[in-house]
Write an enzyme that holds these catalytic residues in place. Structure first.
Site, PDB file in Angstrom:
ATOM      1  CD  GLU A   6      -1.233   0.382   3.680  1.00  0.00           C
ATOM      2  OE1 GLU A   6      -2.220  -0.300   3.752  1.00  0.00           O
ATOM      3  OE2 GLU A   6      -1.002   1.376   4.341  1.00  0.00           O
TER       4      GLU A   6
ATOM      5  CG  HIS B 176     -11.275  -1.424   2.248  1.00  0.00           C
ATOM      6  ND1 HIS B 176      -9.791  -1.888   1.587  1.00  0.00           N
ATOM      7  CD2 HIS B 176     -10.433  -0.682   3.112  1.00  0.00           C
ATOM      8  CE1 HIS B 176      -8.742  -1.484   2.073  1.00  0.00           C
ATOM      9  NE2 HIS B 176      -9.113  -0.746   2.801  1.00  0.00           N
TER      10      HIS B 176
ATOM     11  CD  GLU C  50      -8.728  -1.565   6.957  1.00  0.00           C
ATOM     12  OE1 GLU C  50      -8.664  -0.673   5.930  1.00  0.00           O
ATOM     13  OE2 GLU C  50      -7.600  -1.992   7.618  1.00  0.00           O
TER      14      GLU C  50
HETATM   15 CO    CO Z   1      -7.812  -0.217   4.509  1.00  0.00          CO
END
Ligand code: CO
Length: 133
Positions: free
Chosen positions: A44, A79, A129
């Site tokens: 990420e 998400h 999340e």
């Molecule tokens: Co996340």
């Protein structure tokens, strides 16, 4: 109110460098944090936007859920991360209201956070999340 901020919007991408360049060149965003999360099979890059982040996500192996997502749905919003003061409490509220979860208990997330995922099936199609800093 259990949600205190939009922590991040996660976008699944095929080419992390190309996505980082896009945000840097187009909007002047700089990467504040980069991490490979082995457990989830993802890399990420976090770009800070005010008090929230854009999280660009790419798979590091074929069996990661993000790899499956890209294969079936293509690139796009994966998400939404909601910041919470207490991840366990927010997760309990999801369960107490009869909604499905992916993580039964909070677990470590990236950048030292504690997180839990809520199932999109009973959350209007959105993978949620819960993020405790
Ligand atoms: Co996340």
């Amino acid at each position: 109110m259990l949600l205190t901020e939009i922590d991040h919007v996660a976008i699944a991408v095929n080419d992390l460098e190309a996505a980082v360049d896009y945000y840097r060149e187009t909007f002047g965003c700089e990467v504040e944090h980069r991490e490979i999360v082995e457990r989830d099979g993802v890399e990420e890059a976090l770009l800070k936007v005010a008090d929230s982040y854009v999280q660009l996500l790419t798979p590091t192996r074929d069996d990661s859920t993000v790899a499956k997502y890209l294969a079936t749905k293509g690139e796009g919003i994966h998400h939404v991360g909601y910041r919470v003061a207490d991840c366990a409490q927010a997760l309990e509220s999801v369960k107490a209201h009869g909604h499905r979860v992916i993580d039964e208990t909070p677990r470590p997330g990236s950048r030292g956070t504690t997180v839990a995922f809520v199932h999109p099936k009973t959350a209007f199609g959105t993978l949620i999340e819960l993020v405790q800093e």
